[in-house]
Design a protein around this motif. Structure first.
Motif, short mmCIF file in Angstrom:
data_model
loop_
_atom_site.label_atom_id
_atom_site.label_comp_id
_atom_site.label_asym_id
_atom_site.label_seq_id
_atom_site.Cartn_x
_atom_site.Cartn_y
_atom_site.Cartn_z
N GLY A 95 -17.81 15.43 -15.41
CA GLY A 95 -18.01 13.98 -15.39
C GLY A 95 -17.30 13.20 -16.47
O GLY A 95 -17.44 11.98 -16.54
N GLN A 96 -16.53 13.88 -17.33
CA GLN A 96 -15.80 13.15 -18.35
C GLN A 96 -14.61 12.40 -17.76
O GLN A 96 -14.20 11.35 -18.27
CB GLN A 96 -15.33 14.12 -19.43
N LEU A 97 -14.04 12.95 -16.70
CA LEU A 97 -12.90 12.33 -16.02
C LEU A 97 -13.28 12.06 -14.57
O LEU A 97 -13.74 12.96 -13.86
CB LEU A 97 -11.68 13.25 -16.06
N LEU A 98 -13.10 10.81 -14.15
CA LEU A 98 -13.39 10.41 -12.77
C LEU A 98 -12.09 10.32 -11.99
O LEU A 98 -11.09 9.79 -12.50
CB LEU A 98 -14.11 9.06 -12.75
N GLY A 99 -12.09 10.82 -10.76
CA GLY A 99 -10.86 10.92 -10.01
C GLY A 99 -10.69 9.92 -8.88
O GLY A 99 -11.65 9.30 -8.40
N ALA A 100 -9.43 9.78 -8.45
CA ALA A 100 -9.07 8.99 -7.28
C ALA A 100 -8.00 9.75 -6.51
O ALA A 100 -7.28 10.57 -7.08
CB ALA A 100 -8.56 7.61 -7.69
N TYR A 101 -7.90 9.45 -5.24
CA TYR A 101 -6.98 10.15 -4.35
C TYR A 101 -5.97 9.15 -3.82
O TYR A 101 -6.33 8.19 -3.13
CB TYR A 101 -7.77 10.77 -3.20
N ALA A 102 -4.71 9.34 -4.18
CA ALA A 102 -3.67 8.35 -3.88
C ALA A 102 -2.67 8.91 -2.88
O ALA A 102 -1.65 9.51 -3.25
CB ALA A 102 -2.97 7.90 -5.16
N LEU A 103 -2.98 8.73 -1.61
CA LEU A 103 -2.09 9.15 -0.53
C LEU A 103 -1.58 7.93 0.25
O LEU A 103 -0.39 7.77 0.46
CB LEU A 103 -2.83 10.11 0.42
N SER A 104 -2.49 7.05 0.66
CA SER A 104 -2.14 5.94 1.54
C SER A 104 -1.18 4.95 0.88
O SER A 104 -1.19 4.76 -0.34
CB SER A 104 -3.40 5.19 1.99
N GLU A 105 -0.40 4.31 1.73
CA GLU A 105 0.45 3.19 1.32
C GLU A 105 0.32 2.10 2.38
O GLU A 105 -0.13 2.36 3.50
CB GLU A 105 1.90 3.64 1.15
N ALA A 106 0.72 0.90 2.03
CA ALA A 106 0.52 -0.23 2.93
C ALA A 106 1.15 -0.01 4.30
O ALA A 106 0.59 -0.41 5.32
CB ALA A 106 1.09 -1.50 2.29
N ALA A 143 2.11 3.12 5.40
CA ALA A 143 2.01 4.54 5.74
C ALA A 143 0.56 4.99 5.64
O ALA A 143 0.25 5.98 5.00
CB ALA A 143 2.89 5.37 4.82
N GLY A 144 -0.33 4.22 6.28
CA GLY A 144 -1.74 4.54 6.20
C GLY A 144 -2.08 5.82 6.93
O GLY A 144 -2.30 6.87 6.33
N SER A 145 -2.09 5.76 8.27
CA SER A 145 -2.39 6.95 9.05
C SER A 145 -1.18 7.87 9.19
O SER A 145 -1.31 9.05 9.51
CB SER A 145 -2.89 6.54 10.45
N ASP A 146 0.01 7.33 8.96
CA ASP A 146 1.24 8.12 9.03
C ASP A 146 1.62 8.55 7.62
O ASP A 146 2.52 8.00 6.99
CB ASP A 146 2.35 7.29 9.67
N ALA A 147 0.90 9.55 7.11
CA ALA A 147 1.07 9.96 5.71
C ALA A 147 2.48 10.44 5.42
O ALA A 147 2.99 10.28 4.30
CB ALA A 147 0.06 11.04 5.37
N ALA A 148 3.15 11.00 6.41
CA ALA A 148 4.49 11.53 6.19
C ALA A 148 5.52 10.43 5.93
O ALA A 148 6.63 10.71 5.49
CB ALA A 148 4.93 12.37 7.38
N ALA A 149 5.15 9.17 6.20
CA ALA A 149 6.08 8.05 6.02
C ALA A 149 5.98 7.42 4.64
O ALA A 149 6.58 6.37 4.41
CB ALA A 149 5.82 6.99 7.09
N LEU A 150 5.28 8.05 3.71
CA LEU A 150 5.10 7.42 2.40
C LEU A 150 6.44 7.26 1.68
O LEU A 150 7.38 8.03 1.88
CB LEU A 150 4.11 8.21 1.54
N SER A 151 6.52 6.21 0.85
CA SER A 151 7.79 5.86 0.22
C SER A 151 7.75 5.89 -1.30
O SER A 151 8.78 5.68 -1.94
CB SER A 151 8.24 4.46 0.67
N THR A 152 6.58 6.11 -1.91
CA THR A 152 6.52 6.23 -3.36
C THR A 152 7.35 7.43 -3.80
O THR A 152 7.15 8.55 -3.31
CB THR A 152 5.07 6.39 -3.84
N ARG A 153 8.27 7.21 -4.73
CA ARG A 153 9.23 8.25 -5.09
C ARG A 153 9.05 8.70 -6.53
O ARG A 153 8.70 7.91 -7.41
CB ARG A 153 10.66 7.75 -4.88
#
Length: 378
Positions: free
Chosen positions: A119-130, A132-142
């Motif tokens: 509990g010292q570190l709280l996490g988040a999951y960063a997959l989605s993009e504006a 490329a929501g349901s199409d995860a393979a289309a993400l553009s963050t490089r």
């Protein structure tokens, strides 16, 4: 209303009792106030960590509880029934730890995992993009490798705990046809949170875009081999969908309990309204929906615990449980009538909170696609 639990071993009874007590005494009394004020429950996540509930399905070696997934999910259901924002947050944190716990090296696990599970570190999951929501393979963050660090540019969207998290399990494009996973420190220079989204529910939980602008992430924060990010992301989502299913069942159970309590106490024509057949049948259908949804997530969890394929079962559980939660919470408002439409009772909040589980971790339309693909392969 107490739920009869079928646990794989008697030793887990005390664990579930602890979760139920904590949810009842420490979470539920604060939920309405925090949601109204849009206040993030960070202290409550620390409490979960101190109580040993923040890393239940992970190995004891790194501070986890090493419990079966079906036990973890029943604990999660109890937390969500008391306060949905905290339940969803626990599910997201657990999913955010998945990549490191299952695909990291022992050196990486030793370095970061204990602080996450305690509990010292709280996490988040960063997959989605504006785009490329349901199409995860289309993400553009490089992420471009520059010496001993990756330089990351792009924007992630719909990030639960955005701006509050201490680490972000982030999927980035490291090549034209290569997606990789980086464990990004929340205090990395060049990483900033956009203003929180203005949501209809789960207002105690922040959801933001996370903006990477020449953010330098040490190369030793690469989880798994370069190019394995999509495989890691999809395996994380299978387990994450079970967490959302359990949360949805908890929310539906809370709505059912509130509806039954109100119907027992409300009298019309000289008798409790629960005695009228119109409400009896409605409440019975609500109970059947909750019990059926619970059965789907437990079936999927047991498959997971036995090392069996569970992707299709996870999609079924997420689909069935979240659709059930939307219907049950809507019906709970109907049972309470005009009172249910006011903020004097929690069912209007439950109804608002029930919508987004049908959307995140893959919309329910996507779940139908996943299930259909499994049927085609059979």
């Amino acid at each position: 209303m107490p739920v009869e639990r079928l646990l794989p071993d008697r030793e887990y009874t005390d664990l579930l009792a602890l979760a139920t007590e904590l949810a009842r005494d420490e979470l539920k009394p604060l939920a309405a106030e925090y949601e109204e004020a849009e206040r993030f429950p960070r202290d409550q996540f620390r409490l979960l960590g101190k109580s040993g509930l923040l890393g239940l399905p992970y190995p004891e070696r790194w501070g986890g509880g090493d419990v079966p997934y079906e036990v973890y999910l029943q604990v999660l259901e109890e937390i969500a029934a008391a306060w949905m924002s905290v339940g969803v947050g626990l599910s997201v944190h657990t999913m955010s730890c998945f990549a490191l716990a299952h695909h990291g090296t022992d050196e990486q696990r030793d370095r970061w995992l204990p602080s996450m599970l305690e509990g010292q570190l709280l996490g988040a999951y960063a997959l989605s993009e504006a785009h490329a929501g349901s199409d995860a393979a289309a993400l553009s963050t490089r992420a471009r490798l520059d010496g001993a660090a990756y330089v990351v540019n792009g924007t992630k969207a719909w990030i639960t705990h955005g701006g509050q998290a201490d680490f972000y399990t982030t999927m980035v494009r490291t090549g034209e046809d290569e997606i990789s996973c980086l464990l990004v420190d929340g205090h990395t220079p060049g990483l900033t949170a956009a203003p929180p989204e203005r949501k209809m529910g789960l207002t105690g939980s922040t959801t933001t875009q996370m903006i990477f602008s020449d953010a330098r992430v040490e190369a030793d924060r690469l989880i798994g081999p370069a190019g394995s990010g999509m495989r890691i992301a999809l395996s994380s989502l299978d387990s994450g969908r079970l967490g959302i299913a359990a949360c949805a069942v908890g929310l539906a159970q809370a709505a059912l309990d509130e509806a039954v309590s109100y119907a027992k106490g409300r009298t019309q024509f000289g008798r409790p309204v629960i005695d009228f057949q119109g409400l009896e049948f409605l409440l019975a259908d609500m109970a059947a929906a909750v019990d059926s949804a619970r059965a789907t997530y437990l079936d999927a969890a047991r498959r997971r615990d036995r090392g069996m394929p569970f992707g299709r079962a996870a999609s079924v559980a997420k689909l069935v449980a979240t659709d059930a939660a939307m219907k049950v919470t809507t019906d709970a408002v109907q049972v309470l009538g005009g009172a249910g439409y006011t903020r004097d009772f929690p069912v209007e909040r439950y109804m608002r909170e029930a919508k987004v589980p049908q959307i995140f971790e893959g919309t329910n339309q996507v779940q139908r696609m996943v299930i259909a693909r499994h049927l085609k392969k059979a």
